[in-house]
Design an enzyme around this catalytic site. Structure first.
Site, PDB file in Angstrom:
ATOM      1  N   ASP A 187      18.501   9.635  72.404  1.00  0.00           N
ATOM      2  CA  ASP A 187      19.258   8.500  72.976  1.00  0.00           C
ATOM      3  C   ASP A 187      20.614   8.220  72.326  1.00  0.00           C
ATOM      4  OD1 ASP A 187      16.907   8.357  74.376  1.00  0.00           O
ATOM      5  OD2 ASP A 187      16.344   6.355  73.702  1.00  0.00           O
TER       6      ASP A 187
ATOM      7  N   LYS B 265      10.426   4.001  75.823  1.00  0.00           N
ATOM      8  CA  LYS B 265      10.948   4.172  74.467  1.00  0.00           C
ATOM      9  C   LYS B 265      10.554   5.550  73.928  1.00  0.00           C
ATOM     10  CE  LYS B 265      12.526   0.019  74.706  1.00  0.00           C
ATOM     11  NZ  LYS B 265      13.892  -0.108  75.239  1.00  0.00           N
TER      12      LYS B 265
ATOM     13  N   LYS C 211      14.293   9.560  80.132  1.00  0.00           N
ATOM     14  CA  LYS C 211      13.028   8.868  79.854  1.00  0.00           C
ATOM     15  C   LYS C 211      13.138   7.386  80.219  1.00  0.00           C
ATOM     16  CE  LYS C 211      13.811   8.177  74.847  1.00  0.00           C
ATOM     17  NZ  LYS C 211      13.904   6.734  74.869  1.00  0.00           N
TER      18      LYS C 211
ATOM     19  N   GLN D   7       1.584   7.009  53.246  1.00  0.00           N
ATOM     20  CA  GLN D   7       0.181   7.451  53.375  1.00  0.00           C
ATOM     21  C   GLN D   7       0.076   8.963  53.576  1.00  0.00           C
ATOM     22  OE1 GLN D   7      -2.471   4.580  55.585  1.00  0.00           O
ATOM     23  NE2 GLN D   7      -0.488   3.914  56.390  1.00  0.00           N
TER      24      GLN D   7
ATOM     25  N   GLU E 104      17.617   7.247  77.402  1.00  0.00           N
ATOM     26  CA  GLU E 104      16.790   6.173  77.964  1.00  0.00           C
ATOM     27  C   GLU E 104      17.496   5.602  79.185  1.00  0.00           C
ATOM     28  OE1 GLU E 104      15.718   2.942  75.333  1.00  0.00           O
ATOM     29  OE2 GLU E 104      14.816   1.797  76.976  1.00  0.00           O
TER      30      GLU E 104
ATOM     31  N   CYS F  69      13.079   3.888  69.596  1.00  0.00           N
ATOM     32  CA  CYS F  69      12.820   5.127  70.341  1.00  0.00           C
ATOM     33  C   CYS F  69      12.507   6.318  69.443  1.00  0.00           C
ATOM     34  CB  CYS F  69      13.985   5.422  71.282  1.00  0.00           C
ATOM     35  SG  CYS F  69      14.031   4.224  72.639  1.00  0.00           S
TER      36      CYS F  69
ATOM     37  N   VAL G 129      18.760   7.382  67.822  1.00  0.00           N
ATOM     38  CA  VAL G 129      18.711   5.921  67.710  1.00  0.00           C
ATOM     39  C   VAL G 129      17.721   5.352  68.730  1.00  0.00           C
ATOM     40  CG1 VAL G 129      21.100   5.828  66.919  1.00  0.00           C
ATOM     41  CG2 VAL G 129      20.642   5.580  69.351  1.00  0.00           C
ATOM     42  N   THR G 130      17.148   4.208  68.397  1.00  0.00           N
ATOM     43  CA  THR G 130      17.208   3.564  67.109  1.00  0.00           C
ATOM     44  C   THR G 130      15.954   3.949  66.317  1.00  0.00           C
ATOM     45  OG1 THR G 130      16.097   1.539  67.878  1.00  0.00           O
ATOM     46  CG2 THR G 130      18.485   1.581  68.008  1.00  0.00           C
TER      47      THR G 130
HETATM   48  C1  C5J Z   1      16.302   2.978  71.799  1.00  0.00           C
HETATM   49  C2  C5J Z   1      16.190   0.655  72.407  1.00  0.00           C
HETATM   50  N1  C5J Z   1      16.840   4.121  72.162  1.00  0.00           N
HETATM   51  N2  C5J Z   1      16.276   0.216  71.153  1.00  0.00           N
HETATM   52  N3  C5J Z   1      16.316   1.968  72.715  1.00  0.00           N
HETATM   53  O1  C5J Z   1      15.870   2.829  70.668  1.00  0.00           O
HETATM   54  O2  C5J Z   1      16.033  -0.137  73.303  1.00  0.00           O
END
Ligand code: C5J
Length: 223
Positions: free
Chosen positions: A23, A131, A128, A201, A71, A161, A156-157
């Site tokens: 993204d 997320k 997509k 972990q 996205e 995502c 990102v972020t």
């Molecule tokens: C992504 C969002 N790409 N934060 N989208 O992380 O809405």
């Protein structure tokens, strides 16, 4: 290829690995885009551009598979759940006119990938609606057909995502190496904690390493 990572070394099996860039879209990263319109400081995401450029160049030079995601939604918004449309109670939401066209709608300028990381011919682009990059996409089929078992993940972020995709991938049996400085968040504390959550972990969702060590491993391979 051995890569120093958290929580322990990652063994990169290059022909079975893909670089998955999540993204890196204009609406999230560019000044004047949707992200900034919502009051976010886009410089926090823009600091990932140079490391991503360097990693992408090294990966392409090594002949590896690169996959990009975006996205967004159909222009008729038929794939946009009402819950996502109304989330945030903002005056402007997905599908509305924004600074770079309709927000997160496929085909609009803001939905596209930033010029610095633009997909090369032949590199799959996954559109997509969610997320996670596996939800309602053909990503899993593409990875299977190409014999991919490992994902080197950037974008990102970090906590949204990237995290959702890494969790999805981990559950499907992929070994994920998340490249820390190539991921970004509008919230620095979420970025840091998000990376720690992946490697915690014993590497519950995967591994984390900086781009320099991945690039260095690719250079060793080429030598
Ligand atoms: C992504 C969002 N790409 N934060 N989208 O992380 O809405």
């Amino acid at each position: 290829m051995r890569i120093e990572a958290e929580p322990y070394e990652y063994s990169l099996n290059f022909p079975a690995a893909a670089l998955l860039i999540i993204d890196m879209q204009r609406d999230f990263l560019e000044p004047g885009g949707f992200g900034e319109m919502l009051g976010n400081d886009v410089s926090r995401l823009r600091r990932t551009i140079e490391p991503n450029k360097a990693l992408l160049a090294a990966w392409r030079a090594a002949g590896g598979l690169v996959i990009h995601t975006r996205e967004g939604h159909r222009p008729d918004l038929a794939d946009l759940p009402r819950a996502k449309k109304i989330r945030g109670r903002g005056a402007t939401s997905i599908g509305d006119p924004g600074p770079m066209g309709r927000i997160l709608v496929r085909g609009e300028a803001g939905h596209d990938i930033i010029a610095e990381l633009y997909p090369a011919v032949g590199e799959p682009v996954i559109d997509k609606p969610g997320k996670g990059a596996f939800f309602a996409t053909d990503l899993h089929a593409i990875l299977r057909h190409r014999g991919i078992q490992q994902l080197v993940v950037t974008g990102v972020t970090t906590e949204v995502c990237v995290h959702t995709t890494v969790r999805e991938a981990n559950d499907r049996g992929f070994e994920c190496l998340v490249v820390g400085d190539c991921c970004g968040s509008y919230f620095p504390e979420f970025h840091d904690t998000g990376l720690r959550m992946i490697a915690a972990q014993g590497g519950i969702f995967g591994w984390v390493a900086p781009s320099a060590v991945v690039i260095e491993a690719l250079a060793r391979k080429a030598a």
